[in-house]
Structures are given as C-alpha cells and as structure tokens.
Scaffold this motif. Structure first.
Motif, PDB file in Angstrom:
ATOM      1  N   UNK A 165      13.559  12.375  20.247  1.00  0.00           N
ATOM      2  CA  UNK A 165      12.329  11.871  19.646  1.00  0.00           C
ATOM      3  C   UNK A 165      12.569  11.389  18.215  1.00  0.00           C
ATOM      4  N   UNK A 166      13.469  12.096  17.502  1.00  0.00           N
ATOM      5  CA  UNK A 166      13.753  11.708  16.126  1.00  0.00           C
ATOM      6  C   UNK A 166      14.526  10.398  16.076  1.00  0.00           C
ATOM      7  N   UNK A 167      15.495  10.236  16.957  1.00  0.00           N
ATOM      8  CA  UNK A 167      16.269   8.996  16.934  1.00  0.00           C
ATOM      9  C   UNK A 167      15.412   7.827  17.359  1.00  0.00           C
ATOM     10  N   UNK A 168      14.519   8.048  18.329  1.00  0.00           N
ATOM     11  CA  UNK A 168      13.625   6.971  18.734  1.00  0.00           C
ATOM     12  C   UNK A 168      12.712   6.582  17.583  1.00  0.00           C
ATOM     13  N   UNK A 169      12.206   7.578  16.894  1.00  0.00           N
ATOM     14  CA  UNK A 169      11.301   7.309  15.784  1.00  0.00           C
ATOM     15  C   UNK A 169      12.049   6.640  14.634  1.00  0.00           C
ATOM     16  N   UNK A 170      13.302   7.016  14.465  1.00  0.00           N
ATOM     17  CA  UNK A 170      14.090   6.474  13.370  1.00  0.00           C
ATOM     18  C   UNK A 170      14.364   4.979  13.555  1.00  0.00           C
ATOM     19  N   UNK A 171      14.621   4.553  14.788  1.00  0.00           N
ATOM     20  CA  UNK A 171      15.028   3.178  15.029  1.00  0.00           C
ATOM     21  C   UNK A 171      13.919   2.294  15.572  1.00  0.00           C
ATOM     22  N   UNK A 172      12.724   2.794  15.682  1.00  0.00           N
ATOM     23  CA  UNK A 172      11.647   1.976  16.226  1.00  0.00           C
ATOM     24  C   UNK A 172      11.223   0.913  15.212  1.00  0.00           C
ATOM     25  N   UNK A 173      10.561  -0.100  15.677  1.00  0.00           N
ATOM     26  CA  UNK A 173      10.071  -1.139  14.772  1.00  0.00           C
ATOM     27  C   UNK A 173       8.770  -0.665  14.146  1.00  0.00           C
TER      28      UNK A 173
ATOM     29  N   UNK B 117       2.344   0.653   9.230  1.00  0.00           N
ATOM     30  CA  UNK B 117       3.479   1.417   8.696  1.00  0.00           C
ATOM     31  C   UNK B 117       4.087   0.703   7.487  1.00  0.00           C
ATOM     32  N   UNK B 118       4.203  -0.606   7.566  1.00  0.00           N
ATOM     33  CA  UNK B 118       4.768  -1.370   6.457  1.00  0.00           C
ATOM     34  C   UNK B 118       3.899  -1.261   5.207  1.00  0.00           C
ATOM     35  N   UNK B 119       2.574  -1.248   5.394  1.00  0.00           N
ATOM     36  CA  UNK B 119       1.679  -1.146   4.242  1.00  0.00           C
ATOM     37  C   UNK B 119       1.792   0.208   3.574  1.00  0.00           C
ATOM     38  N   UNK B 120       2.081   1.246   4.356  1.00  0.00           N
ATOM     39  CA  UNK B 120       2.207   2.590   3.791  1.00  0.00           C
ATOM     40  C   UNK B 120       3.532   2.809   3.069  1.00  0.00           C
ATOM     41  N   UNK B 121       4.543   2.004   3.377  1.00  0.00           N
ATOM     42  CA  UNK B 121       5.869   2.181   2.770  1.00  0.00           C
ATOM     43  C   UNK B 121       5.847   1.747   1.308  1.00  0.00           C
ATOM     44  N   UNK B 122       6.728   2.385   0.531  1.00  0.00           N
ATOM     45  CA  UNK B 122       6.893   1.935  -0.852  1.00  0.00           C
ATOM     46  C   UNK B 122       7.654   0.594  -0.822  1.00  0.00           C
ATOM     47  N   UNK B 123       7.571  -0.196  -1.884  1.00  0.00           N
ATOM     48  CA  UNK B 123       8.190  -1.539  -1.855  1.00  0.00           C
ATOM     49  C   UNK B 123       9.685  -1.542  -1.545  1.00  0.00           C
TER      50      UNK B 123
ATOM     51  N   UNK C 299      11.410   0.693   0.241  1.00  0.00           N
ATOM     52  CA  UNK C 299      11.624   1.018   1.648  1.00  0.00           C
ATOM     53  C   UNK C 299      11.209  -0.150   2.535  1.00  0.00           C
ATOM     54  N   UNK C 300      10.111  -0.814   2.174  1.00  0.00           N
ATOM     55  CA  UNK C 300       9.643  -1.973   2.939  1.00  0.00           C
ATOM     56  C   UNK C 300      10.682  -3.090   2.903  1.00  0.00           C
ATOM     57  N   UNK C 301      11.243  -3.343   1.714  1.00  0.00           N
ATOM     58  CA  UNK C 301      12.258  -4.397   1.581  1.00  0.00           C
ATOM     59  C   UNK C 301      13.491  -4.057   2.408  1.00  0.00           C
ATOM     60  N   UNK C 302      13.899  -2.773   2.388  1.00  0.00           N
ATOM     61  CA  UNK C 302      15.047  -2.351   3.178  1.00  0.00           C
ATOM     62  C   UNK C 302      14.777  -2.546   4.674  1.00  0.00           C
ATOM     63  N   UNK C 303      13.582  -2.201   5.087  1.00  0.00           N
ATOM     64  CA  UNK C 303      13.228  -2.332   6.495  1.00  0.00           C
ATOM     65  C   UNK C 303      13.163  -3.798   6.912  1.00  0.00           C
ATOM     66  N   UNK C 304      12.550  -4.627   6.080  1.00  0.00           N
ATOM     67  CA  UNK C 304      12.392  -6.036   6.433  1.00  0.00           C
ATOM     68  C   UNK C 304      13.698  -6.817   6.343  1.00  0.00           C
ATOM     69  N   UNK C 305      14.666  -6.303   5.577  1.00  0.00           N
ATOM     70  CA  UNK C 305      15.951  -6.994   5.460  1.00  0.00           C
ATOM     71  C   UNK C 305      16.671  -7.043   6.803  1.00  0.00           C
ATOM     72  N   UNK C 306      16.445  -6.001   7.638  1.00  0.00           N
ATOM     73  CA  UNK C 306      17.123  -5.944   8.938  1.00  0.00           C
ATOM     74  C   UNK C 306      16.189  -6.264  10.097  1.00  0.00           C
ATOM     75  N   UNK C 307      14.953  -6.582   9.793  1.00  0.00           N
ATOM     76  CA  UNK C 307      13.997  -6.895  10.856  1.00  0.00           C
ATOM     77  C   UNK C 307      14.216  -8.319  11.345  1.00  0.00           C
ATOM     78  N   UNK C 308      13.752  -8.592  12.546  1.00  0.00           N
ATOM     79  CA  UNK C 308      13.841  -9.937  13.115  1.00  0.00           C
ATOM     80  C   UNK C 308      12.914 -10.867  12.325  1.00  0.00           C
ATOM     81  N   UNK C 309      13.399 -12.037  11.886  1.00  0.00           N
ATOM     82  CA  UNK C 309      12.521 -12.935  11.128  1.00  0.00           C
ATOM     83  C   UNK C 309      11.399 -13.486  12.013  1.00  0.00           C
TER      84      UNK C 309
END
Length: 137
Positions: free
Chosen positions: A3-11, A16-22, A24-34
C-alpha cells in the motif's frame, strides 16, 4: 507494505498538487507526463528546429564558401579573445608592479615639527658633541 509503494508512486490529483508545498510540487511535476498542450508546443518546436537545420544544410551544399566564411569569422573571434586576454595580462602585470613599487618604496620624511621625522632618520656616526665618540682617555 504494498500500500505504501502504491501510494508513493501514484499520480497526484489536482487537489493533492494544491496541498503540496511549491518545492514538492515542482519536484513532482518535473517527472510527470506533460500535458497535451505542452506536447504540442514541443512537437512544433522540434519541427521548426528540423526545418531550420534542413534549410542550413541545403544552403551549405549550394554555397561551399559559407563554411569557410564561418571558419574565418570564428578565427577572427578567437584572435580578438586572445588579444583581449593579452591586454588583461599586461594590465595585471603593470598593476602588480605599481603596487609592489608603492609598497616597497622607501618612505620619505614628512614636513612638520621634526618629531615625525625622528622615526625616518637613519642613525649616523656619533660625534664627540653628542658624547658618543671615543675621547682616547
């Protein structure tokens, strides 16, 4: 554990993005699909680059002198850079010499009451009047 690994790698969702600090959001979006819009911009940019390269390639095939002109231009730029470095090297050497001569030059006595001059006077041979001479006695 799974459950932790699924939660860790989920999109992440928009909430969720609005709740993240800037950061963390930038780190997440850097590897997200454009997005589709961004993918379209990237495809158009690649197409323009390819067209420009093809155009330059055909121009260089038509005009072989063009390659020599760019080489000559590059040689002129390299020559200017070398001359500039030489000027800077000479300027630094001159400044270093001037600083050394200012630091190493003997100090001259200041004009004043004479008390300031005492520190710059060199001790000379003592005279009999000062009591330093040998009276032969």
């Amino acid at each position: 554990m799974t459950g932790q690994t699924d939660r860790k790698w989920r999109t992440a969702t928009g909430a969720d993005l609005k709740r993240m600090c800037p950061q963390q959001r930038a780190r997440h979006l850097a590897y997200a699909e454009p997005s589709k819009e961004a993918k379209g911009w990237m495809a158009a940019s690649k197409q323009r680059v390819r067209a420009r390269l093809a155009q330059e390639r055909t121009a260089s095939e038509k005009n072989p002198q063009h390659g020599l002109d760019s080489k000559l231009h590059q040689d002129v730029l390299v020559g200017q850079l070398k001359a500039d470095e030489a000027r800077n090297r000479i300027r630094r050497m001159r400044l270093q010499y001037q600083n050394c001569t200012e630091r190493c030059a003997p100090r001259t006595a200041t004009v004043g009451t004479g008390e300031e001059d005492e520190q710059y006077r060199q001790p000379g041979p003592a005279t009999e009047a000062e009591g330093g001479g040998d009276s032969g006695g």
